[in-house]
Scaffold this active site. Sequence first.
Site, PDB file in Angstrom:
ATOM      1  N   ASP A 101      -0.871  16.132  15.259  1.00  0.00           N
ATOM      2  CA  ASP A 101      -0.748  14.685  15.368  1.00  0.00           C
ATOM      3  C   ASP A 101      -2.101  13.966  15.261  1.00  0.00           C
ATOM      4  OD1 ASP A 101       0.613  12.273  15.877  1.00  0.00           O
ATOM      5  OD2 ASP A 101       0.231  12.420  18.030  1.00  0.00           O
ATOM      6  N   GLU A 141      -0.336  23.617  22.388  1.00  0.00           N
ATOM      7  CA  GLU A 141       1.065  23.492  21.996  1.00  0.00           C
ATOM      8  C   GLU A 141       1.489  24.364  20.829  1.00  0.00           C
ATOM      9  OE1 GLU A 141       2.104  19.397  21.549  1.00  0.00           O
ATOM     10  OE2 GLU A 141       1.749  18.968  23.660  1.00  0.00           O
ATOM     11  N   GLU A 170      -1.817  16.431  29.408  1.00  0.00           N
ATOM     12  CA  GLU A 170      -1.399  15.234  28.667  1.00  0.00           C
ATOM     13  C   GLU A 170      -0.208  14.598  29.354  1.00  0.00           C
ATOM     14  OE1 GLU A 170      -0.606  15.774  24.480  1.00  0.00           O
ATOM     15  OE2 GLU A 170      -2.385  17.025  24.204  1.00  0.00           O
TER      16      GLU A 170
HETATM   17  C1  GCB Z   1       1.070  16.162  22.285  1.00  0.00           C
HETATM   18  C2  GCB Z   1      -0.054  16.675  21.477  1.00  0.00           C
HETATM   19  C3  GCB Z   1      -0.968  15.582  20.984  1.00  0.00           C
HETATM   20  C4  GCB Z   1      -0.138  14.389  20.532  1.00  0.00           C
HETATM   21  C5  GCB Z   1       0.658  13.874  21.707  1.00  0.00           C
HETATM   22  C6  GCB Z   1       1.564  12.691  21.340  1.00  0.00           C
HETATM   23  O1  GCB Z   1       1.690  16.851  23.040  1.00  0.00           O
HETATM   24  O2  GCB Z   1      -0.798  17.666  22.125  1.00  0.00           O
HETATM   25  O3  GCB Z   1      -1.738  16.085  19.936  1.00  0.00           O
HETATM   26  O4  GCB Z   1      -0.937  13.391  19.991  1.00  0.00           O
HETATM   27  O5  GCB Z   1       1.479  14.898  22.179  1.00  0.00           O
HETATM   28  O6  GCB Z   1       1.124  11.565  21.441  1.00  0.00           O
HETATM   29  O7  GCB Z   1       2.686  12.938  20.942  1.00  0.00           O
END
Ligand code: GCB
Length: 576
Positions: free
Chosen positions: A163, A401, A490
């Site tokens: 992402d 992930e 996160e």
């Molecule tokens: C996650 C990822 C990250 C994404 C985030 C999102 O779990 O690790 O890279 O940017 O979610 O905002 O969906």
Amino acid sequence: MLYPQTNAMRTKISLDGFWKFAPDYHNTGEEKQWYKGIPHDREIGVPASWNEQFQDLMYFFETGWYEKEIEVPKIVEGETIYLRFGSVHYLAKVWVNGEYVGEHEGAHLPFEFDVTNVIRCGQKNIITVAVDARLKADRLPPGQVQHEMIVGFKGQYPENNYDFFPYAGIHRPVMLYTVSSTHIKDMIIQTSTEDHKGIVDYTIFLNQAFNGEIKVTLDGEVYENIVVNNTDTICGQWIVSEPRLWSMEDPYLYTLAACLTQEGTTIDYYELKIGIRTIEIKDCKLLLNGKEIFLRGFGMHEDFPVIGKGMNHAVITKDFNLLKWMGANSIRTSHYPYSEEFLHYADAHGILVIGETPFVGFVKSHYTNPTIKEKVKKVIQEMITRDRNHPSIIAWSLANEGDTFVPEAEPFYKGMYDYAKSIDDTRPFTITNCIDVEEDVALQYFDFISINRYYGWYDQVGRLDMGCELLDKKLDRCYEIFKKPIIVTEFGADAMAGLHMDPAEEFSEEYQAEMVERQYNIIFSKPYTIGAHIWAFADFKTSQTPSRVVLNRKGLFTRERQPKLAAHKMKENWSK
Ligand code: GCB
């Protein structure tokens, strides 16, 4: 790997600035011998991603050719000369004056070549770099993974399995640096404490066997002045009686200097900034210098308008300024190793760092692919040897992930853990999980548990109460399963800066502010948690996909680093 420095014995010459650039749309430049002179149609800034510098390069993911002319001063004649790149995304091939000097695969770590025999001192030289930025399944992080891509990323453009935007180019500083033919090649520093004393164990590696004297000093105080005979490695231990321990409040850096002399003549000199500190996990707590700490901060990205993923001192300064303004004490280098300059700043300003690899978005086919296994080892080795002397790095995250529910993930991640631990057994390791922990076959092997959770965002859409309730329950269940300390690496919500809603709804500043504060408080309240990192520090660019409005908007700051409501709320929370 040591960061180059200029001192009485060493010179470093920056090659940053404008380089000639030629897009090689069909990746045939090498066949056409572009290393003898590229058919450039423009100049481009280095270090920076190429994508945002010209409209037609935004979605260019083939090979970009760079060329720079440099007159090397005559005075460095006789020295050993290295050509060094802080990082090039993704695969770099390098020529000097038309002669091939080497290549490096991997986007986030430095590499260098000994160019002594090809550089002409006192004359003009041409440096040529071919940067292959194709998105492929066996690159790290992976590009197109065809059928295995997870739903969220399927069909996004460009096709990467993660992402963030796959920016390309020469991302970090380029330099020539000189050393004498016998020189200090690397150092390993490990610190510990005992009975209120600081212990500094050091190993100094020379590039070749040396006869002469090696003097080692700490803050100018001579520790060792030893005569060596045919030696290329020296080890020693320094006991510091009243150490000023490196901490968030007092990030004191000692200067460890090594000097080589031969018959009274100095041959080489190198100064390394080190911090004396300990980090450990004990009784489900994270201890810095024996004292319990809770990591509050963010997952981030190297990402800024125009420069993309290019290293920029002012952006680094601004980001640390904002981290401090918020009262954050830590970050994770999601989802790849950040620049050396960033880590120097973290050392000097007392921000704790979880260093992460670029292993994001692994799927089943990666786990059984021998090429990937080799590349993974190489990156871990390069990352740890680059960063192990930074006091700010307190832990490693070896992946983000991956699909950790498939059986093939178990031996893969266990092998990764064992390998990494064999290189650095002084820091705890983790990987971040995003699936139901009951199904995770890999996390159990790591020293602490990292989970990324979006309750009340992707799930329980728009229902914060439900999301918070679930987070609370799931955290307890996670601890019940692993009995190891947990950090939520996160959690968060997208917010369009300037969008206000009452009642709060997804994408409004109010929803984001309420979510991060409530969820932070839940995480913080648990006796087994060691941290909470909000996703994300600032908005950042992603591939195009219907679920992103150009950027991922989960930043507490906009991409231009202006605070949203949640930044003010969390600043208040963290100042309590
Ligand atoms: C996650 C990822 C990250 C994404 C985030 C999102 O779990 O690790 O890279 O940017 O979610 O905002 O969906």
